[in-house]
Design an enzyme around this catalytic site. Structure first.
Site, short mmCIF file in Angstrom:
data_model
loop_
_atom_site.label_atom_id
_atom_site.label_comp_id
_atom_site.label_asym_id
_atom_site.label_seq_id
_atom_site.Cartn_x
_atom_site.Cartn_y
_atom_site.Cartn_z
N CYS A 77 0.85 -1.45 -0.10
CA CYS A 77 -0.04 -0.02 0.00
C CYS A 77 0.79 1.23 0.00
CB CYS A 77 -0.93 0.07 0.96
SG CYS A 77 -2.13 -1.28 1.09
N ARG A 116 5.59 -9.12 0.95
CA ARG A 116 5.10 -8.22 -0.21
C ARG A 116 6.02 -7.02 -0.30
NH1 ARG A 116 -1.17 -8.24 -1.02
NH2 ARG A 116 -0.89 -8.36 1.13
#
Length: 262
Positions: free
Chosen positions: A92, A163
């Site tokens: 994000c 990630r």
């Protein structure tokens, strides 16, 4: 929860679904574009704020001023935003700003603050690695072939998610110095670390006699590390690099260990 739809009927269906499971309520955005933009700037704002604190940490390091002490003092003012320096990875905060800047350049605008923040945050891993090398040299320990352990691989604390983890940028830079690296993270699935990054994870109990230990992620597990753990993991005169400033520096001088925090 911000919701939207391509038409009113879809919007109402989506809104009813989220209202049935979200206790905090929903907000109906006027369009999908508005909803997407809201999410993008939410993470962009955090990214820029963290970049500012990271830049301050870089400055304070050169001035030999403890960043944590500065932030604690500044936080006594009611309107100070309590951000902390560190690595910015994940799916994000470290990614969304690029969606916005790409779109901005498509329409002829070159973002400056957002991209400057991204550059600062993306380079923090290299800075940490170089700082580790510098601290080793100050101790008379040759960085070439030194034994360094990194505690934490995931992109945030107490989370197995790998990630876009920026711990990898520390690893890659230290590999340039031919350091002997040991990586440990009990939150991460070993098979995922191996498949995604080719990293073999070691158990923290098996780590000993290191020249430096970099605490890269503030897992709760590390908060319970005591003098016995540190003196086993590190050689006498070894270095603790505390990226998230989760330890008391005074505890390390008592056991003949050097300490540096971001």
């Amino acid at each position: 929860k911000v919701v939207s739809g391509s038409n009113n009927q879809t919007l109402n269906i989506v809104n009813q679904l989220y209202e049935s499971i979200i206790s905090a309520g929903t907000f109906k955005a006027s369009s999908i574009s508005v909803a997407e933009a809201a999410k993008v700037i939410e993470n962009t704002q955090r990214d820029v704020n963290i970049a500012l604190i990271n830049e301050l940490a870089l400055i304070f390091d050169k001035l030999d001023i403890n960043t944590t002490e500065v932030l604690e003092a500044a936080s006594t003012k009611w309107n100070f935003l309590p951000f902390k320096p560190g690595l910015v990875g994940g799916h994000c905060i470290g990614v969304d700003p690029y969606y916005l800047t790409h779109k901005a350049m498509e329409v002829g605008y070159h973002p400056e603050i957002i991209l400057a923040g991204r550059r600062i945050n993306d380079n923090m891993g290299v800075f940490i690695a170089e700082k580790t090398i510098s601290e080793l040299s100050k101790c008379g320990i040759s960085p070439l072939g030194s034994n360094i352990t990194i505690l934490g691989l995931s992109f945030k604390e107490d989370c197995p998610d790998l990630r876009n983890t920026k711990v990898v940028s520390i690893i890659k830079r230290l590999e340039d110095y031919n350091c002997n690296l040991t990586i440990s993270d009990s939150c991460v699935v070993p098979k995922e670390a191996q498949s995604q990054y080719g990293i073999e994870l070691k158990k923290i109990d098996n780590i000993k006699n290191q020249d430096a230990v970099i605490v890269a992620v503030a897992h709760n597990e590390y908060l319970s590390l005591n003098q016995k753990h540190w003196t086993k993991m590190l050689r006498s005169g070894g270095i603790v690099i505390d990226i998230k400033s989760i330890f008391d520096k005074d505890n390390f001088s008592k056991i003949n260990l050097r300490y540096w925090s971001l």
